[in-house]
Write an enzyme that holds these catalytic residues in place. Structure first.
Site, PDB file in Angstrom:
ATOM      1  N   SER A 156       0.826  -1.200   0.000  1.00  0.00           N
ATOM      2  CA  SER A 156       0.000   0.000   0.000  1.00  0.00           C
ATOM      3  C   SER A 156       0.866   1.258   0.000  1.00  0.00           C
ATOM      4  O   SER A 156       1.675   1.446  -0.913  1.00  0.00           O
ATOM      5  CB  SER A 156      -0.967  -0.043   1.182  1.00  0.00           C
ATOM      6  OG  SER A 156      -1.971   0.929   1.061  1.00  0.00           O
ATOM      7  N   ASP A 252     -10.067  -3.871  -4.827  1.00  0.00           N
ATOM      8  CA  ASP A 252      -9.264  -2.834  -4.180  1.00  0.00           C
ATOM      9  C   ASP A 252      -9.402  -1.546  -4.972  1.00  0.00           C
ATOM     10  O   ASP A 252      -9.222  -1.547  -6.197  1.00  0.00           O
ATOM     11  CB  ASP A 252      -7.793  -3.282  -4.155  1.00  0.00           C
ATOM     12  CG  ASP A 252      -6.860  -2.322  -3.437  1.00  0.00           C
ATOM     13  OD1 ASP A 252      -7.306  -1.245  -2.993  1.00  0.00           O
ATOM     14  OD2 ASP A 252      -5.670  -2.648  -3.319  1.00  0.00           O
ATOM     15  N   HIS A 282      -7.951  -5.152  -0.573  1.00  0.00           N
ATOM     16  CA  HIS A 282      -6.777  -4.440  -0.068  1.00  0.00           C
ATOM     17  C   HIS A 282      -6.448  -4.949   1.333  1.00  0.00           C
ATOM     18  O   HIS A 282      -7.326  -5.141   2.170  1.00  0.00           O
ATOM     19  CB  HIS A 282      -7.063  -2.937  -0.007  1.00  0.00           C
ATOM     20  CG  HIS A 282      -5.854  -2.107   0.241  1.00  0.00           C
ATOM     21  ND1 HIS A 282      -5.011  -1.708  -0.758  1.00  0.00           N
ATOM     22  CD2 HIS A 282      -5.337  -1.603   1.394  1.00  0.00           C
ATOM     23  CE1 HIS A 282      -4.032  -0.988  -0.246  1.00  0.00           C
ATOM     24  NE2 HIS A 282      -4.200  -0.917   1.065  1.00  0.00           N
TER      25      HIS A 282
END
Length: 310
Positions: A156, A252, A282
């Site tokens: 991320s 995501d 995610h």
């Protein structure tokens, strides 16, 4: 592919977050809610875990070194930058991920506790990650690793930092990297992509409100147009970067920008193993104890690191 059913109880437990106004919630409150990882499953054993303080120019940064069992005399090193929108996340929230990656890759993993926004806005978190790489490359004997075999990794916002560190390493004369592992990375501040439209409502853990807040905290007073090492997808030249593994998730909001970054790397002549994980959301990389199908992606990432660092 439909959502992996293993996520259903996880998302039910996280349902209160779907309605959270992330942009109006102070970072301290976000950290209080999010930075307390639950102990799920057995701790993945490694040979050695060492708490460190990295003496970087003008400041000290905490770090944690994981050395896997059966690594040989002097293992290679992967620096890991945790996710959390540059605002939340700690060494502890990603302890299990770093352990699993060390075991899967045979590489020692140095998890870097970089400073967080908004207290330390762009480019300070990136400076910490880059300078940690420079320090590690010069201190292989201190760490007990082979500092000629280096990689960066992150998930991320940590994937964003890993990508940006790889660019800086190319542009600033090293250290030489053998690989960059980018797990559902943030690469742009564009909230109008199809994956944001389909997945940004917050029902799949990460939502548009959270990402708007994270970007605002990270950039501070800096316009995104003036932050080329934040919105790395807007980099004009990606040629000559370290080979990459890019793993994105079907459900995501960051899926499209991660896929686009992988495509840009390929177009620039970079060797890339890119895959979109079907049925995944995610954060799945850190949920392997609850989502068995995530294990194959950790194994794939580890195998690519092992090959690159051999």
């Amino acid at each position: 592919m439909p959502l992996n059913p293993a996520f259903l109880p996880i998302l039910e437990a996280m349902a209160p977050l779907a309605g959270l106004d992330w942009e109006a919630t102070p970072p301290a409150s976000l950290r209080a809610m999010m930075d307390n990882p639950l102990a799920v499953g057995d701790v993945v054993p490694v040979e050695r875990v060492e708490e460190l303080t990295l003496p970087l120019p003008g400041r000290d940064v905490p770090a944690r070194l994981y050395v896997p069992q059966g690594h040989g005399a002097v293992p290679p090193l992967t620096l890991y930058f945790h996710g959390g929108g540059w605002v939340i996340g700690t060494l502890d929230t990603h302890d299990a991920t770093c352990r699993e990656l060390a075991v899967a890759s045979g590489s020692a993993v140095l998890s870097v506790g970089y400073r967080l926004a908004p207290e330390a806005a762009y480019p300070l978190p990136l400076d910490d990650c880059h300078d940690a790489l420079v320090w590690a490359a010069a201190n292989g004997e201190v760490l007990g690793v082979d500092a000629t075999r280096l990689a960066v990794a992150g998930d991320s916002a940590g994937g964003n930092l890993a990508a940006a560190v790889a660019i800086r390493a190319r542009d600033e004369g090293g250290p030489a990297l053998r690989h960059q592992l980018l797990i559902y990375p943030v690469t742009d501040a564009d909230f109008a992509t199809p994956s944001y439209a389909a997945n940004g409502g917050g029902g799949y853990f990460l939502g548009t409100s959270a990402m708007r807040a994270f970007w605002a905290h990270y950039l501070g007073e800096t316009p995104v147009e003036q932050a080329p090492l934040a919105a790395v997808l807007r980099q004009p030249d990606l040629a000559g970067l370290a080979p990459a593994t890019v793993i994105t998730a079907e459900f995501d909001p960051l899926r499209d920008e991660g896929n686009a970054y992988a495509d840009r790397l390929v177009a620039a002549g970079v060797s890339v193993d890119h895959a979109q994980a079907p049925g995944m959301i995610h954060g799945f990389f850190s949920m392997s104890a609850m989502v068995p199908d995530a294990q194959q992606w950790i194994a794939r990432a580890g195998a690519n690191l092992a090959s690159a660092l051999a």
